[in-house]
Design a protein around this motif. Structure first.
Motif, PDB file in Angstrom:
ATOM      1  N   LEU A  61      53.230   6.009 -52.848  1.00 40.37           N
ATOM      2  CA  LEU A  61      52.250   7.044 -52.512  1.00 40.37           C
ATOM      3  C   LEU A  61      51.918   7.118 -51.034  1.00 40.37           C
ATOM      4  O   LEU A  61      51.833   8.219 -50.477  1.00 40.37           O
ATOM      5  CB  LEU A  61      50.972   6.850 -53.337  1.00 40.37           C
ATOM      6  CG  LEU A  61      50.976   7.467 -54.729  1.00 40.37           C
ATOM      7  CD1 LEU A  61      49.694   7.126 -55.448  1.00 40.37           C
ATOM      8  CD2 LEU A  61      51.146   8.975 -54.657  1.00 40.37           C
ATOM      9  N   GLN A  82      45.428  18.346 -54.254  1.00 39.80           N
ATOM     10  CA  GLN A  82      46.303  17.370 -53.601  1.00 39.80           C
ATOM     11  C   GLN A  82      45.613  16.023 -53.477  1.00 39.80           C
ATOM     12  O   GLN A  82      44.394  15.931 -53.410  1.00 39.80           O
ATOM     13  CB  GLN A  82      46.709  17.888 -52.222  1.00 39.80           C
ATOM     14  CG  GLN A  82      45.529  18.184 -51.331  1.00 39.80           C
ATOM     15  CD  GLN A  82      45.953  18.891 -50.060  1.00 39.80           C
ATOM     16  OE1 GLN A  82      47.122  19.257 -49.900  1.00 39.80           O
ATOM     17  NE2 GLN A  82      45.017  19.066 -49.145  1.00 39.80           N
ATOM     18  N   LEU A  83      46.478  14.989 -53.429  1.00 38.58           N
ATOM     19  CA  LEU A  83      45.961  13.649 -53.196  1.00 38.58           C
ATOM     20  C   LEU A  83      45.772  13.480 -51.695  1.00 38.58           C
ATOM     21  O   LEU A  83      46.641  13.846 -50.904  1.00 38.58           O
ATOM     22  CB  LEU A  83      46.960  12.595 -53.692  1.00 38.58           C
ATOM     23  CG  LEU A  83      47.083  12.414 -55.206  1.00 38.58           C
ATOM     24  CD1 LEU A  83      48.206  11.437 -55.511  1.00 38.58           C
ATOM     25  CD2 LEU A  83      45.785  11.908 -55.784  1.00 38.58           C
ATOM     26  N   ILE A  84      44.606  12.977 -51.313  1.00 36.33           N
ATOM     27  CA  ILE A  84      44.375  12.707 -49.893  1.00 36.33           C
ATOM     28  C   ILE A  84      44.065  11.227 -49.721  1.00 36.33           C
ATOM     29  O   ILE A  84      43.826  10.522 -50.715  1.00 36.33           O
ATOM     30  CB  ILE A  84      43.223  13.567 -49.334  1.00 36.33           C
ATOM     31  CG1 ILE A  84      41.992  13.389 -50.215  1.00 36.33           C
ATOM     32  CG2 ILE A  84      43.639  15.024 -49.255  1.00 36.33           C
ATOM     33  CD1 ILE A  84      40.746  13.965 -49.627  1.00 36.33           C
ATOM     34  N   HIS A  85      44.060  10.793 -48.481  1.00 34.91           N
ATOM     35  CA  HIS A  85      43.834   9.364 -48.191  1.00 34.91           C
ATOM     36  C   HIS A  85      44.756   8.512 -49.057  1.00 34.91           C
ATOM     37  O   HIS A  85      44.317   7.706 -49.894  1.00 34.91           O
ATOM     38  CB  HIS A  85      42.378   8.963 -48.449  1.00 34.91           C
ATOM     39  CG  HIS A  85      41.399   9.767 -47.669  1.00 34.91           C
ATOM     40  ND1 HIS A  85      41.345   9.719 -46.298  1.00 34.91           N
ATOM     41  CD2 HIS A  85      40.450  10.645 -48.048  1.00 34.91           C
ATOM     42  CE1 HIS A  85      40.382  10.541 -45.876  1.00 34.91           C
ATOM     43  NE2 HIS A  85      39.836  11.121 -46.927  1.00 34.91           N
ATOM     44  N   THR A  86      46.042   8.671 -48.859  1.00 32.23           N
ATOM     45  CA  THR A  86      47.005   8.066 -49.787  1.00 32.23           C
ATOM     46  C   THR A  86      47.146   6.561 -49.617  1.00 32.23           C
ATOM     47  O   THR A  86      47.921   5.944 -50.337  1.00 32.23           O
ATOM     48  CB  THR A  86      48.391   8.709 -49.624  1.00 32.23           C
ATOM     49  OG1 THR A  86      48.722   8.699 -48.232  1.00 32.23           O
ATOM     50  CG2 THR A  86      48.406  10.127 -50.127  1.00 32.23           C
ATOM     51  N   ASN A  87      46.433   5.968 -48.664  1.00 33.70           N
ATOM     52  CA  ASN A  87      46.481   4.503 -48.577  1.00 33.70           C
ATOM     53  C   ASN A  87      45.145   3.884 -48.976  1.00 33.70           C
ATOM     54  O   ASN A  87      44.837   2.763 -48.602  1.00 33.70           O
ATOM     55  CB  ASN A  87      46.872   4.068 -47.169  1.00 33.70           C
ATOM     56  CG  ASN A  87      47.429   2.654 -47.161  1.00 33.70           C
ATOM     57  OD1 ASN A  87      47.853   2.151 -48.194  1.00 33.70           O
ATOM     58  ND2 ASN A  87      47.405   2.023 -46.007  1.00 33.70           N
ATOM     59  N   GLU A  88      44.374   4.644 -49.755  1.00 36.82           N
ATOM     60  CA  GLU A  88      43.100   4.094 -50.224  1.00 36.82           C
ATOM     61  C   GLU A  88      43.074   4.149 -51.734  1.00 36.82           C
ATOM     62  O   GLU A  88      43.216   5.218 -52.321  1.00 36.82           O
ATOM     63  CB  GLU A  88      41.928   4.911 -49.666  1.00 36.82           C
ATOM     64  CG  GLU A  88      41.620   4.602 -48.224  1.00 36.82           C
ATOM     65  CD  GLU A  88      40.511   5.486 -47.695  1.00 36.82           C
ATOM     66  OE1 GLU A  88      39.689   5.936 -48.513  1.00 36.82           O
ATOM     67  OE2 GLU A  88      40.488   5.727 -46.475  1.00 36.82           O
ATOM     68  N   PHE A  89      42.911   2.983 -52.325  1.00 34.91           N
ATOM     69  CA  PHE A  89      42.848   2.913 -53.793  1.00 34.91           C
ATOM     70  C   PHE A  89      41.531   2.272 -54.198  1.00 34.91           C
ATOM     71  O   PHE A  89      41.052   1.341 -53.554  1.00 34.91           O
ATOM     72  CB  PHE A  89      43.990   2.064 -54.333  1.00 34.91           C
ATOM     73  CG  PHE A  89      45.344   2.648 -54.066  1.00 34.91           C
ATOM     74  CD1 PHE A  89      45.955   3.458 -55.011  1.00 34.91           C
ATOM     75  CD2 PHE A  89      46.006   2.395 -52.876  1.00 34.91           C
ATOM     76  CE1 PHE A  89      47.199   3.991 -54.777  1.00 34.91           C
ATOM     77  CE2 PHE A  89      47.245   2.934 -52.637  1.00 34.91           C
ATOM     78  CZ  PHE A  89      47.842   3.737 -53.579  1.00 34.91           C
ATOM     79  N   MET A  90      40.987   2.795 -55.291  1.00 36.72           N
ATOM     80  CA  MET A  90      39.837   2.127 -55.898  1.00 36.72           C
ATOM     81  C   MET A  90      40.363   1.394 -57.128  1.00 36.72           C
ATOM     82  O   MET A  90      40.909   2.018 -58.032  1.00 36.72           O
ATOM     83  CB  MET A  90      38.794   3.144 -56.337  1.00 36.72           C
ATOM     84  CG  MET A  90      38.112   3.834 -55.183  1.00 36.72           C
ATOM     85  SD  MET A  90      36.901   2.771 -54.431  1.00 36.72           S
ATOM     86  CE  MET A  90      35.507   3.113 -55.480  1.00 36.72           C
ATOM     87  N   GLU A 100      37.753  -1.205 -52.969  1.00 36.06           N
ATOM     88  CA  GLU A 100      38.609  -0.292 -52.219  1.00 36.06           C
ATOM     89  C   GLU A 100      39.724  -1.115 -51.577  1.00 36.06           C
ATOM     90  O   GLU A 100      39.451  -2.040 -50.819  1.00 36.06           O
ATOM     91  CB  GLU A 100      37.791   0.428 -51.148  1.00 36.06           C
ATOM     92  CG  GLU A 100      38.361   1.763 -50.769  1.00 36.06           C
ATOM     93  CD  GLU A 100      37.335   2.603 -50.042  1.00 36.06           C
ATOM     94  OE1 GLU A 100      36.802   2.105 -49.032  1.00 36.06           O
ATOM     95  OE2 GLU A 100      37.062   3.734 -50.486  1.00 36.06           O
TER      96      GLU A 100
END
Lengths: 341, 144
Positions: A61, A82-90, A100
């Motif tokens: 991602l 759309q998916l944004i901030h693709t290097n942030e996962f909760m 996070e």
């Protein structure tokens, strides 16, 4: 399975132990359980594949800044988005707590989850293997005529022998078994109690040195508490002479008794017991002083007092080494009985 | 005579246990599914009404990627919504169209629920009747 067979050395053919209908039922049940386990295994495997897919997704991602997706809105509707901030996962850590994390950190978490799943799969596989062996036993071995089961109760016999050995002092045996039956944790308490009792007695003796009547009562008490009535009589008879003779006899006795008392247990008893023994060895030292003191006193009283004190302390010396040994030998008996019941 | 009666009773009991009771369980499960659907659509309706009331045109939300891993998502235009109409088809609705569709769908779900409730009631009645028949065959006094 062979609970009914308590006689020594019973031989039965396996096929008579397991009637065919029962065998069939048992094997059916085992097979059902195996099927259940297989389902569980299948589920776990699907979890694992989900997990690996997710790991791949999380890895890929962040390769792009945003992804065109259909954003779910409830269960029955979507928005184009759309998916944004693709290097942030909760990531759910459990119990409603989220953290996070970056892509890499999330992959680490997911890999740990995967390892847990793998270990679960391993244990499940071992479980299935066990069940399969069980099933094969029921299917192949249980029905065979040429196999026999031999049941022999070894422990029952040995325990009986030990009971007869230790049976000369029933009261002590009962008390020791009581103490033993409470478990090893109470052994320490038992010894602590003996310890404190001995200290108490010593103190009482020192305080009541001049009061012979009290002393005698105490001695009698002590006799009641200690074990061997026969040995008491023998001791009192052997020692029950006059004061002049008694003194060397007693000193010898104390020294003789002291050495075996300290040396014996080191070979035979466990490491907890020596402290108690040391206390016993120390005890005659105190009484020696008493004995010397009493020689200066009137002869009739002193002889009375002597027999009393001698009885007490020879008793302590002789019986106490014995007492724990009795308790020791009775240990397997009581535990074994506990298990049986 | 007694044997015939016994056989009859056994047949009745088998009918209750193997036919009616599984039917009942199945019908209840079906109705529960419809209840679930109803809840989904009532939630959706409420959400859309919320959007309308607050005149939200863009939305940012969290998307579940699986295993409770979420990622932020952005919806630039909420005026077009894709609603599941069954069999894997999604229709591009505006808000008012979606609300119309949802109310029609809810009506249908209500009817389905009613049907299932009636079915469940009739199965229960049948079970009760067969039990009553067994009771008569056994010549037991009336229990209730």
């Amino acid at each position: 399975m062979a609970e009914g067979l308590k006689k020594k050395g019973t031989v039965k053919s396996l096929s008579s132990l397991f009637p065919p209908e029962e065998t069939q039922k048992a094997s059916e049940r085992v097979r059902d359980t195996i099927a259940e386990r297989h389902e569980e295994l299948q589920q776990l495997k699907s979890f694992i594949s989900d997990n690996t897919n997710l790991v791949n997704l999380v890895r890929t991602l962040p390769n792009e800044l945003n992804h065109q997706i259909m954003v779910p809105f409830g269960k029955a509707a979507f928005f184009p988005g759309q998916l944004i901030h693709t290097n942030e996962f909760m990531v759910l850590l459990g119990d409603g707590y989220y953290a996070e994390r970056t892509s890499k950190q999330t992959v680490e978490i997911l890999k740990r989850r995967g390892n847990i799943l793998e270990s679960q799969v391993e244990s499940l596989k071992a479980d299935i293997q066990d069940l399969k062996t069980e099933a094969s036993f029921f299917e192949n071995e249980a029905g065979r005529k040429d196999l026999v089961e031999i049941v022999e109760d070894y422990e029952e016999e040995s325990s009986l022998q030990e009971v007869s050995k230790a049976g000369d002092s029933k009261a002590d045996f009962a008390s020791s078994t009581e103490a033993e039956s409470k478990g090893t944790g109470n052994e320490g308490d038992e010894y602590a109690r003996i310890f404190s009792r001995i200290a108490e007695l010593e103190k009482e003796e020192e305080e009541a040195e001049k009061d012979e009547d009290d002393e005698d009562e105490e001695n009698e008490d002590d006799i009641d508490h200690s074990v061997n009535q026969d040995s008491v009589d023998q001791e009192s008879i052997s020692c029950g002479v006059d004061g002049s003779k008694l003194l060397p006899v007693y000193q010898d006795g104390s020294s003789q008794d002291g050495t075996p008392a300290s040396s014996k247990p080191r070979f035979t008893e466990s490491s907890i017991k020596p402290p108690v023994r040391k206390e016993n060895v120390r005890a005659p030292a105190v009484t020696k002083e008493e004995v010397f003191v009493r020689t200066s006193e009137p002869s009739t009283n002193s002889s009375k007092a002597f027999t009393g004190s001698i009885v007490e302390h020879t008793r302590n010396l002789e019986t106490n080494p014995r007492e724990p040994s009795v308790a020791h030998s009775s240990k397997p008996v009581s535990r074994f009985r506990m298990n049986r019941k | 005579m007694d044997r015939i009666r016994e056989e009859k009773i056994q047949r009745f009991e088998e009918f209750v246990d193997r036919r009616l009771k599984p039917d009942l369980v199945h019908a209840i499960a079906q109705r529960d599914k419809v209840f679930e659907q109803q809840k989904i659509f009532s939630d959706l309706k409420r959400n859309i009404e919320n959007l309308e009331r607050n005149s939200v045109t863009s939305l940012s939300t969290l998307v579940n990627l699986g295993s409770e891993v979420y990622m932020q998502a952005d919806v630039p235009d909420t005026r077009h919504i894709f609603v599941d109409v069954g069999l894997g088809f999604h229709v591009d609705f505006t808000w008012s169209e979606a609300l119309n569709y949802i109310s029609a769908r809810e009506e249908k779900l209500d009817r389905q629920i009613e049907d299932y409730t009636r079915l469940i009631a009739s199965i229960k009645a049948q079970i009760k009747m067969v039990c009553e028949g067994i009771r008569e065959l056994l010549q037991l006094p009336e229990s209730s």
